[in-house]
Design a protein around this motif. Sequence first.
Motif, PDB file in Angstrom:
ATOM      1  N   ARG A 224       0.880  -1.175   0.000  1.00 34.10           N
ATOM      2  CA  ARG A 224       0.000   0.000   0.000  1.00 34.10           C
ATOM      3  C   ARG A 224       0.909   1.215   0.000  1.00 34.10           C
ATOM      4  O   ARG A 224       1.005   1.967   0.959  1.00 34.10           O
ATOM      5  CB  ARG A 224      -0.900   0.013   1.230  1.00 34.10           C
ATOM      6  CG  ARG A 224      -1.973  -1.028   1.203  1.00 34.10           C
ATOM      7  CD  ARG A 224      -3.297  -0.492   0.637  1.00 34.10           C
ATOM      8  NE  ARG A 224      -3.189   0.036  -0.719  1.00 34.10           N
ATOM      9  CZ  ARG A 224      -4.031  -0.219  -1.695  1.00 34.10           C
ATOM     10  NH1 ARG A 224      -5.033  -1.035  -1.498  1.00 34.10           N
ATOM     11  NH2 ARG A 224      -3.889   0.340  -2.870  1.00 34.10           N
TER      12      ARG A 224
ATOM     13  N   MET B 111      -6.173   1.846   2.525  1.00 36.68           N
ATOM     14  CA  MET B 111      -5.659   0.970   3.580  1.00 36.68           C
ATOM     15  C   MET B 111      -6.784   0.428   4.445  1.00 36.68           C
ATOM     16  O   MET B 111      -6.771  -0.738   4.845  1.00 36.68           O
ATOM     17  CB  MET B 111      -4.646   1.737   4.437  1.00 36.68           C
ATOM     18  CG  MET B 111      -3.876   0.880   5.433  1.00 36.68           C
ATOM     19  SD  MET B 111      -2.719  -0.263   4.634  1.00 36.68           S
ATOM     20  CE  MET B 111      -3.508  -1.836   4.986  1.00 36.68           C
TER      21      MET B 111
ATOM     22  N   CYS C 136      -0.578   5.622   7.100  1.00 36.91           N
ATOM     23  CA  CYS C 136      -1.166   4.284   7.249  1.00 36.91           C
ATOM     24  C   CYS C 136      -0.450   3.495   8.349  1.00 36.91           C
ATOM     25  O   CYS C 136      -1.093   2.763   9.107  1.00 36.91           O
ATOM     26  CB  CYS C 136      -1.107   3.533   5.924  1.00 36.91           C
ATOM     27  SG  CYS C 136      -2.211   4.190   4.656  1.00 36.91           S
TER      28      CYS C 136
ATOM     29  N   THR D 114       3.915   0.278   3.685  1.00 31.83           N
ATOM     30  CA  THR D 114       3.066   1.434   3.443  1.00 31.83           C
ATOM     31  C   THR D 114       3.734   2.701   3.940  1.00 31.83           C
ATOM     32  O   THR D 114       4.848   2.679   4.467  1.00 31.83           O
ATOM     33  CB  THR D 114       1.693   1.229   4.117  1.00 31.83           C
ATOM     34  OG1 THR D 114       0.783   2.236   3.657  1.00 31.83           O
ATOM     35  CG2 THR D 114       1.800   1.277   5.630  1.00 31.83           C
TER      36      THR D 114
ATOM     37  N   ASP E 170       0.126   5.384   0.540  1.00 29.64           N
ATOM     38  CA  ASP E 170      -0.203   5.945   1.861  1.00 29.64           C
ATOM     39  C   ASP E 170      -1.585   6.575   1.896  1.00 29.64           C
ATOM     40  O   ASP E 170      -1.816   7.538   2.640  1.00 29.64           O
ATOM     41  CB  ASP E 170       0.863   6.972   2.285  1.00 29.64           C
ATOM     42  CG  ASP E 170       0.923   7.160   3.814  1.00 29.64           C
ATOM     43  OD1 ASP E 170       0.595   6.213   4.537  1.00 29.64           O
ATOM     44  OD2 ASP E 170       1.312   8.259   4.262  1.00 29.64           O
TER      45      ASP E 170
END
Length: 358
Positions: A48, A56, A81, A77, A51
């Motif tokens: 992810r 998320m 997050c 991430t 961010d």
Amino acid sequence: MGALKQFTRKKNAFFRSIKFALINRRYRHRGERKPFEPQSVKRILLLRLDDKIGDMVVTTGCAKALADNGYQVSVLTGPLCKQMLSAADYLHGVHLYRPRMSLKALQEAQFDAVIDFDDVNTYERFKLLSELNIGCVVGFNKARYKLFDQSISFLDESQHISVRYQQVLKLFGIKESEYRYFVAGNPQEREKVAALLATEPMPTTFVAINPFTGSEDKDFSREQVVSIIEHLHAQPRPVKAVLIGQSEKIKQLAIGNALFLPESTINSAVEIVRLVDLVITPDTSIVHIARALDKPLIAVYNQRKLKDTGLPGYKIWAPNYQNASQIICETDFISAMPVDDLLQSINQRVASLYPPAA
């Protein structure tokens, strides 16, 4: 100077495209994709990288389902997050992503599979996946790229974004009767929010208003926020507005008749949503936090298309739960939308919070 910057951008984009082609050329002789064998996977890394809090939050449903089924799940991430996931005890690890970061710790973790949830096709993304050197790379709509060992097709505007994550679970042989999101929250921030709300006499109905998003075309205007607050405070029962957002941006609105928490974080926002009675927000991460907490919600969307896929965001990223109302405006900018429809929805929602008179 402007012409030089434009030339530099074009030059950099050209060389990135060359390097992107070279990475894909490296994998061109790979054979046909083999059937996925979930039994060979134990340690999973979820990407992810952008961010984005909303992305998320939706990902948490997939992460927790994988963890509940015996997989060791970690996330790579950004800082926001990572902060939000600090109390997510179902995760084995949360790694902070930084451009050009050292990959040594990730390589030493010996992940068996990496799942990239984005539709992004860039040199930087493919370089990272290549250098991680993980045995199985899973992605979406990547059938043409041999770097990916498994490609899941998902370009259906009639399907909610959560279906994309259910497709990952299906790949692993996991069936979920209901796809849920999870936000663990933060006890310290919860205490701060509770103390803020306690400054109002009881009983008071608290309504959170989130004015800002990551895109100017989806933000509320100051005039809209003022109208909403005045309308709330004119309700027949005590109602108080609570503003969600970065402290500096909230201060710039110069609105004195609403509560807000100084030095707010993403975890502050989660706890505000948890403790208020109703949430009003444009299309942003607060929508999905509200769904995770099953909070009464009024969400306002424009009709913009998603940058990477061209799919309609107001369909793909709709709130998609029973406790939510979705308003889709006809103006390109939400700030240009007449506020009347929203105020009418507020009346209905606030009235529904009270039990009918005996």
